[in-house]
Design an enzyme around this catalytic site. Structure first.
Site, PDB file in Angstrom:
ATOM      1  CB  ALA A 257      59.785  29.982  -2.381  1.00 22.30           C
TER       2      ALA A 257
ATOM      3  CG  HIS B  49      41.717  34.249  -7.113  1.00 20.71           C
ATOM      4  ND1 HIS B  49      42.347  33.550  -6.119  1.00 20.71           N
ATOM      5  CD2 HIS B  49      40.638  34.843  -6.539  1.00 20.71           C
ATOM      6  CE1 HIS B  49      41.700  33.727  -4.974  1.00 20.71           C
ATOM      7  NE2 HIS B  49      40.655  34.503  -5.199  1.00 20.71           N
TER       8      HIS B  49
ATOM      9  CG  ASP C 236      36.578  30.842   1.168  1.00 16.71           C
ATOM     10  OD1 ASP C 236      35.511  31.272   1.673  1.00 16.71           O
ATOM     11  OD2 ASP C 236      36.591  30.053   0.202  1.00 16.71           O
TER      12      ASP C 236
ATOM     13  CG  ASN D  86      63.052  30.370   0.926  1.00 15.47           C
ATOM     14  OD1 ASN D  86      63.045  30.722  -0.249  1.00 15.47           O
ATOM     15  ND2 ASN D  86      62.341  29.347   1.367  1.00 15.47           N
TER      16      ASN D  86
ATOM     17  CB  SER E 292      58.666  33.133  -4.352  1.00 16.12           C
ATOM     18  OG  SER E 292      58.329  34.500  -4.452  1.00 16.12           O
TER      19      SER E 292
END
Length: 567
Positions: free
Chosen positions: A420, A14, A151, A528, A530
Site C-alpha cells: 500500500a 499466482h 525468483d 501505513n 494495506s
C-alpha cells in the site's frame, strides 16, 4: 500500437494480472485479485483485462499484440522432461506440470472464448525472466543497466542477468536453472516454519529480525563458487519440491527436524532458523552481484526484479554494497508485474520506445470508476458521512491519527504491487507504542512478530532513518537511535523499518495529509498498512471499503472527499 500483457493460468501459479499500453502510455496495470476478491488469484485475468479495455476506451479487437509470461514448451521440458531424466522422478508424480503446460498452450484459445480476436492481433509466449527484467529496466529511467532477476521459478531459469542499453534488453547469462532456486529454498523454509507457501516469504523476513543467524548452517546446501557460469549451486538432495514433494526430502527433514505446526509457539530455534535463511539469501545475492560486476564491469546501474526482489533486507544489502550508482526495484517485482514486463517488451520491440512514464497508481480510480453516492446509500442505516474540501479532509484525518485512532484512506487510483502506497491504506499514529497491538486486534489480525511500515515526508526521511529515499517501500532502513523511542509503532525488534518516502509530486493528497499531521504533532510520518481485512485482497470498490469499516473496529473511513463513520 496497442499492447496487452497478461499472466496467470491455474493453481500452480499466482498473482494474475493484466497491463495495457496504448501508444507508448501505460494506461492500466492491475492484479486480478482486486476484482474477483481471491487473494493471489491464479486464473486468466479476465476481469483485469476488461478493466484495462474500459479504462482505455477500446475493444479487444483493437489490440495489436498480446504477451504472455511463460513458454509452455520450455516449461514442460524443464519441469517434466528434465526432472524425470535428471532425478529419476516417476512422470505421474509431476503430471500436473505437464497438464499446466498444456493449459498454457491453450491460453490464446481461452482468451478467444471470452474476447473476439482481430485478424491483426498477434499472441506471443514470452520468457518469464525476460518479463521480470523488462518490468524493471524499462521503468527505471536508466539509459543502460545490468538487470538481475531472482525468483522461485519461471519456465526454465530461476536467476538471470540481462543487460539493457537504450531499447535493447538482452540476456547475458542465467545463474540458476530450475529446480535450483534461491526463491524456492527460501519458501520451503517459510513453509517449514508454518508461515505459508505464497505469503510465507514476507513473514519469514519479519521473523528473522528476532533471531541470530548461524552463517554456517546452510553452507553445504547453498554453495558459492567463483565460476561465473554457476556462482551458486544448491544441493537438491535436501529437497523434494521438484519431484512431487512438499519441500524437504527425508535428508532435509533429518537436518531440520519436524515442521512447526500452526499452533506451536515460536521459539528461539525458529527465530534462529529464520535469521540464518535470511542471511543465506543475502550472502548468495551479494555473491551473484560480484559476478555481475565481472560480467559487466562498466555498468553503473542495477535493476532487480522477480519475487525475491520484494525482500527489503536483501535490497538494502545491495544498496549498501555500493557496487552501482543507481539501483531500481519495480513496485510489482513479483509475478503480478510480469504482465507489465510483457507489455513493455512487446511495445519496445515493435516501436523502439525505451523510456516510459510510470507511477505505481495504475488501477481503478475509487471515485471516477465507481459511484460513491450509490455505495453510501446502500449502507444508509449503518453509516454517517459528510463531504469535505481536501484541506478539511486532511485536517480531520490527521486529527484522528494524532488521537491514536485507526483510519482507512481510499483515494485516487489503486496501487499496483503488494504494498500500500497511500491510496488504499490503513493509517494510524507511528508514535503510539500500542499501535501494532491495536491494529492486530482491531483490524488486521496479523501475527504479532510482523512489523508495520511508515510513510514519511521525503524531505524529512534522513532525520529519522539512515536512508533519504525509498518511494515504493522496498528498502529496509535503520531508525536513528535517538528517534526510535519517538515512533515505536514502526520500529521492528532489530531497530529497522520499511519506510515509504512521499513527495508532493508523486501523491499530492497523501503528502498533504502527512504534512498536516506533521504540523499537528511534529512527527513527519504515519504508520501505513494495506487497506484490507486479514486474508483478503486490498479493497477496490467503495462498497468493499465501507464493508471493511463495518466489519472491523476502524474508527473512520476517508473515501475520496467523504468522511465516513459507523452510526
Amino acid at each position: 500500437m496497442i499492447v496487452l500483457g497478461i499472466n496467470g493460468i491455474n493453481d500452480l501459479f499466482h498473482d494474475a494480472s493484466a497491463t495495457l499500453v496504448v501508444d507508448g502510455q501505460i494506461v492500466a496495470s492491475v492484479e486480478e485479485e482486486r476484482f474477483n476478491r481471491r487473494k493471489h488469484s491464479n486464473g486468466i485475468p479476465f476481469e483485469a483485462i476488461r478493466f484495462c479495455l474500459k479504462k482505455a476506451g477500446i475493444a479487444f479487437t483493437d489490440i495489436d499484440h498480446i504477451g504472455y509470461y511463460l513458454d509452455p514448451s520450455v516449461l514442460k521440458q524443464t519441469f517434466v522432461d528434465d526432472v524425470v531424466t535428471r532425478y529419476g522422478c516417476p512422470p505421474d508424480r509431476i503430471q500436473y506440470y505437464g497438464d499446466a503446460a498444456a493449459r498454457i498452450a491453450a491460453v490464446n484459445s481461452k482468451l478467444a472464448e471470452a474476447f473476439p480476436f482481430a485478424a491483426k492481433t498477434r499472441f506471443h509466449f514470452l520468457n518469464h525472466h525476460l518479463a521480470h527484467a523488462a518490468s524493471a529496466y524499462y521503468l527505471s529511467g536508466f539509459s543502460e543497466a545490468a538487470v538481475l532477476t531472482i525468483d522461485g521459478s519461471g519456465d526454465r531459469e530461476t536467476s538471470t542477468l540481462y543487460y539493457g542499453q537504450g531499447a535493447d534488453l538482452k540476456k547475458v547469462r542465467d545463474f540458476l536453472i530450475y529446480p535450483e532456486s534461491l526463491g524456492y529454498v527460501y519458501t520451503v523454509f517459510a513453509n517449514h516454519l508454518a508461515l505459508g507457501w505464497i505469503e510465507g516469504a514476507g513473514k519469514l523476513m519479519g521473523l528473522a529480525g528476532f533471531g541470530k543467524a548461524d552463517t554456517t548452517l546452510l553452507e553445504d546446501i547453498i554453495q558459492l563458487h567463483p565460476d561465473p557460469a554457476r556462482p551458486v549451486t544448491i544441493d537438491m538432495s535436501f529437497f523434494d519440491y521438484h519431484i512431487g514433494g512438499s519441500g524437504f526430502s527425508e535428508k532435509g527433514q533429518a537436518r531440520f527436524g519436524a515442521p512447526r505446526t500452526q499452533d506451536q509457539p515460536l521459539s528461539a530455534v525458529h527465530f534462529g532458523l529464520a535469521a540464518s535463511v535470511q542471511a543465506m539469501l543475502e550472502k548468495a545475492i551479494l555473491h551473484i552481484l560480484a559476478v555481475v560486476k565481472q560480467e559487466l564491469p562498466h555498468t553503473k546501474n542495477l535493476c532487480f526484479s522477480g519475487g525475491v526482489a520484494l525482500n527489503v533486507c536483501a535490497n538494502r544489502r545491495i544498496l549498501d554494497s555500493a557496487q552501482f550508482d543507481g539501483f531500481f526495484v519495480p513496485p510489482a517485482a513479483y509475478d503480478g508485474g510480469t504482465s507489465l514486463g510483457c507489455a513493455l517488451h512487446l511495445n519496445t520491440l515493435y516501436t523502439g520506445q525505451s523510456d516510459y512514464t510510470f507511477d505505481p497508481y495504475t488501477g481503478p480510480h475509487i471515485t471516477e470508476e465507481y459511484d460513491v453516492k450509490t455505495a453510501l446509500c446502500q449502507f444508509v442505516d449503518e453509516i454517517r458521512w459528510e463531504q469535505m474540501s481536501e484541506a478539511l479532509l486532511c485536517e480531520k484525518a490527521a486529527g484522528y491519527i494524532a488521537e491514536n485512532k485507526i483510519i482507512a484512506w481510499a483515494q485516487g487510483r489503486m496501487e499496483s504491487g503488494p504494498r500500500a502506497l497511500g491510496n488504499r491504506s490503513i493509517l494510524t499514529n507511528a508514535a503510539n507504542p500500542d499501535a501494532k497491538m491495536a491494529l492486530n486486534t482491531r483490524v488486521k489480525k496479523r501475527e504479532e512478530f510482523r512489523p508495520y511500515a511508515s510513510s514519511v515526508l521525503e524531505e524529512e526521511a534522513d532525520k529519522w532513518f539512515d536512508i533519504a529515499r525509498s518511494p515504493h517501500m522496498l528498502l529496509e532502513a535503520h531508525v536513528l537511535e535517538e528517534k526510535q523511542r519517538l515512533i515505536p509503532g514502526v520500529v521492528h525488534v532489530d531497530g529497522t523499518s520499511r519506510p515509504q518516502t512521499v513527495t508532493r509530486a508523486a501523491n499530492p493528497r497523501y503528502y498533504r495529509l502527512i504534512q498536516t499531521f506533521h504540523a499537528l504533532t511534529g512527527i513527519p510520518m504515519v504508520l501505513n498498512t494495506s487497506f484490507n481485512k486479514h486474508g483478503e485482497p486490498i479493497v477496490n470498490t467503495p462498497e468493499e471499503a465501507i464493508k471493511v469499516l463495518l466489519e472491523t473496529d476502524l474508527d473512520a473511513l476517508f473515501l475520496g472527499n467523504y468522511h465516513i463513520t459507523r452510526r
